[in-house]
Scaffold this motif. Structure first.
Motif, short mmCIF file in Angstrom:
data_model
loop_
_atom_site.label_atom_id
_atom_site.label_comp_id
_atom_site.label_asym_id
_atom_site.label_seq_id
_atom_site.Cartn_x
_atom_site.Cartn_y
_atom_site.Cartn_z
N SER A 4 9.17 73.13 41.86
CA SER A 4 7.97 72.58 41.22
C SER A 4 7.39 71.34 41.89
O SER A 4 6.17 71.22 42.03
N PRO A 5 8.22 70.35 42.31
CA PRO A 5 7.64 69.15 42.92
C PRO A 5 7.24 69.33 44.39
O PRO A 5 7.03 68.34 45.08
N ALA A 6 7.15 70.58 44.87
CA ALA A 6 6.84 70.82 46.28
C ALA A 6 5.55 70.11 46.71
O ALA A 6 5.49 69.48 47.78
N VAL A 7 4.54 70.20 45.86
CA VAL A 7 3.24 69.58 46.19
C VAL A 7 3.38 68.06 46.33
O VAL A 7 2.85 67.45 47.27
N HIS A 8 4.13 67.44 45.42
CA HIS A 8 4.30 65.98 45.44
C HIS A 8 5.13 65.53 46.64
O HIS A 8 4.85 64.50 47.27
N ILE A 9 6.18 66.31 46.95
CA ILE A 9 7.04 65.95 48.09
C ILE A 9 6.25 66.08 49.40
O ILE A 9 6.32 65.21 50.28
N LYS A 10 5.46 67.15 49.52
CA LYS A 10 4.63 67.33 50.72
C LYS A 10 3.61 66.19 50.85
O LYS A 10 3.36 65.69 51.95
N ALA A 11 3.02 65.79 49.71
CA ALA A 11 2.06 64.68 49.73
C ALA A 11 2.74 63.38 50.18
O ALA A 11 2.16 62.59 50.95
N PHE A 12 3.98 63.16 49.73
CA PHE A 12 4.75 61.99 50.15
C PHE A 12 5.02 62.03 51.66
O PHE A 12 4.88 61.02 52.36
N TYR A 13 5.41 63.20 52.17
CA TYR A 13 5.64 63.36 53.61
C TYR A 13 4.38 63.05 54.40
O TYR A 13 4.41 62.36 55.42
N ASN A 14 3.25 63.58 53.92
CA ASN A 14 1.97 63.36 54.60
C ASN A 14 1.60 61.89 54.61
O ASN A 14 1.17 61.34 55.64
N GLN A 74 1.08 56.72 57.48
CA GLN A 74 1.36 55.28 57.61
C GLN A 74 2.05 54.97 58.93
O GLN A 74 1.77 53.96 59.57
N ARG A 75 2.95 55.84 59.36
CA ARG A 75 3.73 55.58 60.57
C ARG A 75 2.93 55.84 61.85
O ARG A 75 3.02 55.09 62.81
N TYR A 76 2.19 56.97 61.84
CA TYR A 76 1.58 57.42 63.10
C TYR A 76 0.05 57.47 63.09
O TYR A 76 -0.56 57.84 64.07
N GLY A 77 -0.55 57.13 61.94
CA GLY A 77 -2.00 57.06 61.88
C GLY A 77 -2.72 58.38 61.69
O GLY A 77 -3.94 58.45 61.72
N HIS A 78 -1.98 59.46 61.48
CA HIS A 78 -2.64 60.76 61.20
C HIS A 78 -1.70 61.60 60.34
O HIS A 78 -0.47 61.43 60.35
N GLU A 79 -2.30 62.54 59.57
CA GLU A 79 -1.51 63.38 58.69
C GLU A 79 -0.91 64.55 59.46
O GLU A 79 -1.33 64.87 60.57
N LEU A 80 0.08 65.19 58.84
CA LEU A 80 0.70 66.37 59.43
C LEU A 80 -0.22 67.58 59.27
O LEU A 80 -0.87 67.74 58.24
N THR A 81 -0.26 68.43 60.28
CA THR A 81 -1.00 69.69 60.16
C THR A 81 -0.18 70.67 59.32
O THR A 81 1.04 70.48 59.16
N PRO A 82 -0.80 71.73 58.77
CA PRO A 82 -0.08 72.64 57.87
C PRO A 82 1.21 73.23 58.44
O PRO A 82 2.22 73.35 57.73
N GLY A 83 1.22 73.59 59.74
CA GLY A 83 2.42 74.20 60.35
C GLY A 83 3.62 73.27 60.32
O GLY A 83 4.67 73.61 59.76
N PRO A 84 3.52 72.07 60.92
CA PRO A 84 4.65 71.12 60.89
C PRO A 84 5.04 70.69 59.48
O PRO A 84 6.22 70.46 59.20
#
Length: 464
Positions: A29-39, A44-54
């Motif tokens: 269930s928290p998949a959406v929230h965890i993915k948002a946290f990863y993004n 914050q670290r690299y200045g761009h979000e992750l693309t869907p594949g990675p």
């Protein structure tokens, strides 16, 4: 069924087995929230979000690293139960859950996706140990007429763990974005209870007598577990097994695989444990929300539909637990695998017809429920019980290592590749699961004998 037997069975099932079920389902269930946290962290670290594949790859790693930890844990079982005993191994493994809970609970505060992944791997390590040690411990302390009932109790708690994860993930409880670290780390509560109370119960009498030659300790443990002063018959049975193994030390995994006298028992453990995971149940548990979304359930109804499947799991587990001593091990596991195979084929058919017949999404949901019910009624617990029953004391730890390793390797494979398999083959991916289930059911029907109400030595003679 004495109070100490029932109490220790409930305690280890609640403090260990339930956590396996909980950790299987909690990332759903928290998949959406965890993915948002990863993004957000990546941005914050690299200045761009992750693309869907990675992002899918990183989340699949979070889900499946649990199984890699489980694989490592299953490989440690033989060493742990030989050095610390069954009870001692379970007590020490609870400390791993406290460590994992700390990692996952503080991961968002510290902005570290790595802590989530490390925490998941440690919970997997704990589950890998307990998934083998709990049925081993219960199988050795239970009288032969209660071995099936007590042996399936952990499977009910696995279902309860899945259900607890589904209920706590509801939007009204811990399903909100700010609560997902707490949702992942709540496992520390059952583990702490087990850590506090398990020392009140004795070690496995079979371990004490056969492996430690402690007749006095084994007698004392039997008095406590069986609640009767007359335990001489049980002691004599253990001594007979000890005498038959007197010229044989505890065998290693390599020795087990090369030992032709237990060839069919080993092959049976391999087939049933691998089949249990390749049946598709892990795909259902890891990705329930995605599956329901694909079959047409509205997003607002998915959490409640998922909770409904959890109720079915518990009912099916209870049916299995209370009927196993009447119908036997073989019928339960054959019926369970056949039901799962038929329902897997049913999902494929319903998804293919859904465009023409919109009501077919109800059939898909019914098939998902059928897979879960079939699994919880037999395949969820019987393979672990059978691993204890098919081998004598000298071969049992090595057999659990083989079964557990295959269990977790297949678990990891399904958890990691299912999203990609679903993207590439669509509805046809469920036909793979159908084939596996029916082949395992045929193997059990033709090869594995019934083991209920038989001593370990009698079962060994049947195979011989």
């Amino acid at each position: 069924l004495t109070f100490p037997l029932l109490s220790v069975s409930l305690l280890v099932s609640f403090g260990s087995s339930m956590l396996y079920g909980y950790n299987l389902a909690v990332v759903n269930s928290p998949a959406v929230h965890i993915k948002a946290f990863y993004n957000a962290t990546w941005s914050q670290r690299y200045g761009h979000e992750l693309t869907p594949g990675p992002l899918t790859l990183l989340y699949s790693l979070t889900v499946s690293i649990f199984a890699l930890g489980g694989l490592v844990g299953s490989l440690l079982v033989g060493m742990l139960v030989e050095r610390y005993g069954r009870n001692g191994a379970l007590s020490r493994s609870a400390l791993l859950v406290l460590l994992a809970g700390g990692f996952m609970g503080f991961s968002r505060e510290l902005g570290s996706p790595e802590m989530v992944i490390i925490g998941r791997s440690i919970t997997g390590l704990h589950s890998g140990i307990c998934l083998s040690v709990v049925p081993l411990y219960l199988g050795e302390i239970a009288p032969k007429n209660l071995r099936g009932f007590l042996g399936l109790m952990p499977s009910i708690f696995i279902c309860l763990g899945v259900f607890a994860a589904q209920v706590l993930s509801l939007p009204e409880l811990l399903g909100k974005d700010r609560f997902w670290p707490l949702l992942l780390s709540v496992v520390v509560v059952p583990a702490s209870l087990q850590l506090l109370l398990l020392h009140c119960f004795p070690e496995s009498p079979r371990y004490l007598l056969i492996e430690r030659n402690d007749v006095c300790g084994a007698t004392k443990a039997l008095h406590q577990f069986l609640g009767t002063p007359n335990v001489q018959d049980v002691i004599e049975e253990m001594k007979e097994e000890q005498r038959s193994l007197s010229s044989m030390e505890m065998v290693s995994v390599w020795q087990l695989l090369r030992d032709r006298s237990v060839h069919w028992q080993t092959l049976s453990v391999v087939v049933v444990n691998a089949g249990m995971q390749l049946s598709g149940i892990d795909a259902i548990w890891f990705y329930t929300n995605i599956i329901f979304e694909n079959v047409g359930i509205s997003e607002s109804q998915i959490p409640y539909t998922t909770v409904g499947t959890g109720v079915i799991e518990i009912i099916a587990g209870l049916i299995g637990c209370f009927t196993i001593e009447k119908v036997g091990r073989r019928p339960l596991i054959i019926i369970g695998f056949c039901a799962m195979g038929i329902c897997s084929a049913g999902i494929t058919v319903s998804l293919l017809l859904q465009a023409a017949l919109p009501w077919m999404h109800y059939v898909s949901v019914a098939c998902v429920v059928g897979i879960i019910a079939g699994f919880c009624m037999g395949p969820a617990g019987v393979p672990f019980l059978m691993t204890a029953e098919l081998f004598t004391q000298s071969h049992r730890p090595a057999a659990y290592i083989v079964g557990g390793s295959l269990n977790w390797l297949c678990n990891f494979t399904i958890g990691f590749i299912f999203p990609f398999l679903q993207m590439s083959t669509g509805a046809f991916c469920y036909l793979v699961f159908c084939g596996v289930c029916l082949l395992v059911a045929l193997y059990v029907y033709f090869i594995i004998p019934e083991t209920k109400n038989k001593t370990f030595m009698e079962i060994s003679h049947i195979f011989a």
